[in-house]
Design a protein around this motif. Structure first.
Motif, mmCIF file in Angstrom:
data_model
loop_
_atom_site.group_PDB
_atom_site.id
_atom_site.type_symbol
_atom_site.label_atom_id
_atom_site.label_comp_id
_atom_site.label_asym_id
_atom_site.label_seq_id
_atom_site.Cartn_x
_atom_site.Cartn_y
_atom_site.Cartn_z
ATOM 1 N N VAL A 492 0.841 -1.194 0.000
ATOM 2 C CA VAL A 492 0.000 0.000 0.000
ATOM 3 C C VAL A 492 0.876 1.244 0.000
ATOM 4 O O VAL A 492 1.930 1.289 0.640
ATOM 5 C CB VAL A 492 -0.960 0.021 1.207
ATOM 6 N N LEU A 493 0.445 2.250 -0.757
ATOM 7 C CA LEU A 493 1.182 3.515 -0.805
ATOM 8 C C LEU A 493 0.979 4.315 0.476
ATOM 9 O O LEU A 493 1.925 4.832 1.065
ATOM 10 C CB LEU A 493 0.725 4.327 -2.029
ATOM 11 N N ASN A 494 -0.272 4.429 0.896
ATOM 12 C CA ASN A 494 -0.592 5.253 2.065
ATOM 13 C C ASN A 494 -0.641 4.401 3.332
ATOM 14 O O ASN A 494 -1.254 3.332 3.343
ATOM 15 C CB ASN A 494 -1.936 5.947 1.848
ATOM 16 N N ASP A 495 0.004 4.867 4.379
ATOM 17 C CA ASP A 495 0.033 4.128 5.636
ATOM 18 C C ASP A 495 -1.367 4.050 6.240
ATOM 19 O O ASP A 495 -2.026 5.081 6.434
ATOM 20 C CB ASP A 495 0.954 4.824 6.646
ATOM 21 N N PRO A 496 -1.845 2.843 6.542
ATOM 22 C CA PRO A 496 -3.134 2.720 7.229
ATOM 23 C C PRO A 496 -3.036 3.295 8.641
ATOM 24 O O PRO A 496 -1.950 3.368 9.227
ATOM 25 C CB PRO A 496 -3.372 1.207 7.265
ATOM 26 N N SER A 497 -4.160 3.667 9.160
ATOM 27 C CA SER A 497 -4.177 4.122 10.549
ATOM 28 C C SER A 497 -3.886 2.938 11.466
ATOM 29 O O SER A 497 -3.952 1.780 11.040
ATOM 30 C CB SER A 497 -5.544 4.717 10.892
ATOM 31 N N ASP A 498 -3.547 3.212 12.690
ATOM 32 C CA ASP A 498 -3.254 2.136 13.644
ATOM 33 C C ASP A 498 -4.451 1.194 13.772
ATOM 34 O O ASP A 498 -4.295 -0.029 13.858
ATOM 35 C CB ASP A 498 -2.910 2.723 15.015
ATOM 36 N N ARG A 505 -4.239 -6.953 10.303
ATOM 37 C CA ARG A 505 -3.395 -8.037 10.819
ATOM 38 C C ARG A 505 -4.251 -9.175 11.381
ATOM 39 O O ARG A 505 -3.906 -10.340 11.243
ATOM 40 C CB ARG A 505 -2.448 -7.502 11.883
ATOM 41 N N ARG A 506 -5.350 -8.832 12.035
ATOM 42 C CA ARG A 506 -6.238 -9.877 12.551
ATOM 43 C C ARG A 506 -6.797 -10.693 11.391
ATOM 44 O O ARG A 506 -6.858 -11.925 11.463
ATOM 45 C CB ARG A 506 -7.384 -9.255 13.365
#
Length: 560
Positions: A492-498, A505-506
């Motif tokens: 992904v280009l844009n970092d996902p929010s926490d 991840r889940r």
């Protein structure tokens, strides 16, 4: 400064200045899978399996190609191509759609790129297009349309190999064609010379006198001269429609230049003929016609003809692992013939960069473009740095390879497909043949697995948009569940929010782990462009002979 571009030459050329290039040499891909497989074999010790398509030439009439076909007549007219030619193209393409759609897709690709090449050439510039017999006769028609048949100079035939019979049902193909076109009637051409054989010398220089062996050439020319050029020389008139045309001073033997001196340049054409006769440079035939004596001075050479049999394939240290690699001597001949020191030479499909090395050695500026990051890396390291001792930033620059997040974002905005390709290749993957724009499987990374004879793969998908929903992950996980891949990776280009990352991840953890030689790897993983630029890679087995991916370690040590 010399430039090496990573990207599709069509995109790169759109950013270049018009009439800025003196010479273009191109060896466009038609079946370059051989080259990319060769690179992969060199890096892994094994070729790609036959059923796996790395980035190669899978020419198909997809939606994008069909749209380009419809636009071709308009594009031709916008580039000054005659309406009749554009109409011929439309009818021709319609016929090919039914008889050879793969070739139609390829020709469409080439037209899109040859049109801007003509714009980049200076009025005095030249283009050499190298091709094999597969599509050469079709390419010739395109070149006639784009550059004009009047600007066709030669079809050069290069004997690239000796006969190695592979079939008893046809003649062995051992030659390539190189089409030579210019952008106008005024162009650079220095020619190239090759040694004459003893038999050729004996045939040409048949006559001998006290000054040595000589051949005789016509003393007249077709160009009009002054009135004296048409007057009799010792009672003999020039042929009808021609005039006396004696050589200039610099074309005379050294001894004759010294004897005649600068006074020769002040004489008219007839007076020059008499002066040449006075010092024995006129040969009178049995029929009483005057001809100029051309003495053999130094090694006997002849202008290289359009049949090139004296250049062998690239061998030894020159080879960089490309099946279709061309020898350095071939490019040196072309560059010497159609450019001068300081001129700009461009290769829009530079591959292993033989053109760039030849241009550098001959004192030309150069521009190289290639769409494969594997080729760019190899060119920069082996060809430019190791072989030529050039320094990036000092002697050449590499453009089009994002080095920051901002650069990657800019690439996404300019060319979404190329951004996907760059991301896949950055993590040591090979892009798929299907050209997509932010959708579908974009590439694969191949690796060994003890339970399988062939390479296994991690399927890759690249997303440049700001919103990546769980549906994207669900579709990508499907390739694991349907046994289309052992692993899956999302870039992904844009970092996902926490919060988003925790949700991702889940979801990915539900795919479990892959056991390879007792080491566990998450089957489903995600990387951001920022992580990739920092050197992070997917945690996975490394193909044999290649250092791709992270060091193998138990899953509990890999962390999140």
């Amino acid at each position: 400064m010399n430039r090496l571009y990573y990207g599709d030459c069509l995109t790169v050329m759109q950013s270049m200045n018009l009439a800025s290039v003196d010479l273009i040499y191109l060896d466009p891909p038609f079946n370059s899978q051989r080259d990319y497989n060769a690179i992969y074999k060199d890096e892994t010790g094994r070729p790609l399996p036959d059923q796996i398509d790395a980035f190669c030439d899978q020419w198909t009439l997809d939606e994008e190609t069909e749209r380009a076909i419809r636009q071709q007549p308009v594009l031709m007219r916008e580039n000054g191509i005659d309406d009749a030619v554009a109409e011929f193209w439309r009818l021709w393409m319609q016929a090919l759609r039914n008889t050879n759609p793969r070739l139609l897709a390829y020709l469409t690709y080439m037209v899109q790129r040859l049109l801007p090449m003509r714009g980049l050439l200076k009025p005095t510039g030249s283009l050499y297009l190298h091709c094999d017999p597969t599509a050469g006769h079709y390419i010739k028609v395109l070149l006639d349309a784009i550059f004009g048949h009047k600007n066709f100079r030669n079809e050069i035939t290069w004997k690239r190999t000796n006969a190695h019979p592979l079939s008893i049902r046809k003649f062995d193909a051992i030659t390539d064609s190189i089409f030579f076109y210019t952008n106008s009637s005024k162009y650079t051409f220095n020619g190239d010379f090759m040694p004459m054989t003893e038999a050729q010398v004996d045939e040409l220089y048949k006559v001998r006198d006290q000054r040595g062996r000589y051949s005789s050439t016509d003393l007249t020319g077709g160009k009009k001269g002054g009135p004296e050029a048409y007057k009799p020389l010792k009672g003999v008139l020039p042929s009808t429609g021609r005039a006396w045309a004696p050589p200039t001073l610099d074309k005379l033997p050294n001894w004759a230049q010294q004897e005649l001196g600068d006074e020769y340049t002040k004489l008219n054409q007839l007076e020059k003929c008499y002066a040449l006769d006075d010092i024995g440079l006129i040969h009178w035939t049995k029929r009483g016609r005057p001809r100029f004596k051309r003495y053999l001075e130094g090694p006997a050479e002849q202008l290289v003809p359009s049949l090139w049999t004296d250049i062998t394939p690239a061998l030894g240290d020159e080879r960089l692992g490309y099946d279709t690699q061309k020898p350095l001597a071939l490019l040196e001949r072309i560059i010497r013939a159609s450019s001068n020191p300081g001129d700009v030479v461009m290769d829009p499909f530079c591959g292993c960069a033989t053109t760039l090395e030849a241009a550098q050695k001959l004192g030309r500026e150069w521009i190289g473009i290639d769409i494969a990051i594997h080729a760019i890396k190899r060119v920069a390291k082996v060809r430019l740095e190791d072989r030529l001792s050039l320094v990036e930033g000092q002697d050449f620059t590499i453009d089009g390879v994002p080095k920051t997040w901002e650069g990657a974002s800019d690439l996404w905005q300019r060319d979404k497909y190329h951004f996907q390709k760059w991301a896949v290749e950055q993590v040591d993957g090979f892009v798929t043949t299907k050209r997509t724009a932010d959708g579908g499987i974009d590439g694969r990374i191949y690796f060994d697995h003890p339970d399988h004879k062939d390479f296994q793969s991690m399927a890759l998908e690249v997303k440049g948009g700001k919103n990546v929903g769980i549906a994207v992950l669900r579709e990508l996980r499907g390739v694991i569940q349907t046994d289309q891949a052992q692993m899956a990776g999302l870039i992904v280009l844009n970092d996902p929010s926490d919060r988003q990352m925790a949700s991702y991840r889940r979801f990915m953890a539900e795919s479990g782990d892959l056991d390879v030689y007792g080491v566990l790897y998450p089957r489903f993983q995600i990387l951001t462009v920022e992580q990739i630029l920092k050197g992070e890679r997917f945690k996975m087995p490394s193909p044999r002979g290649r250092g791709a991916g992270q060091v193998q370690m138990p899953i509990q040590q890999l962390g999140d």
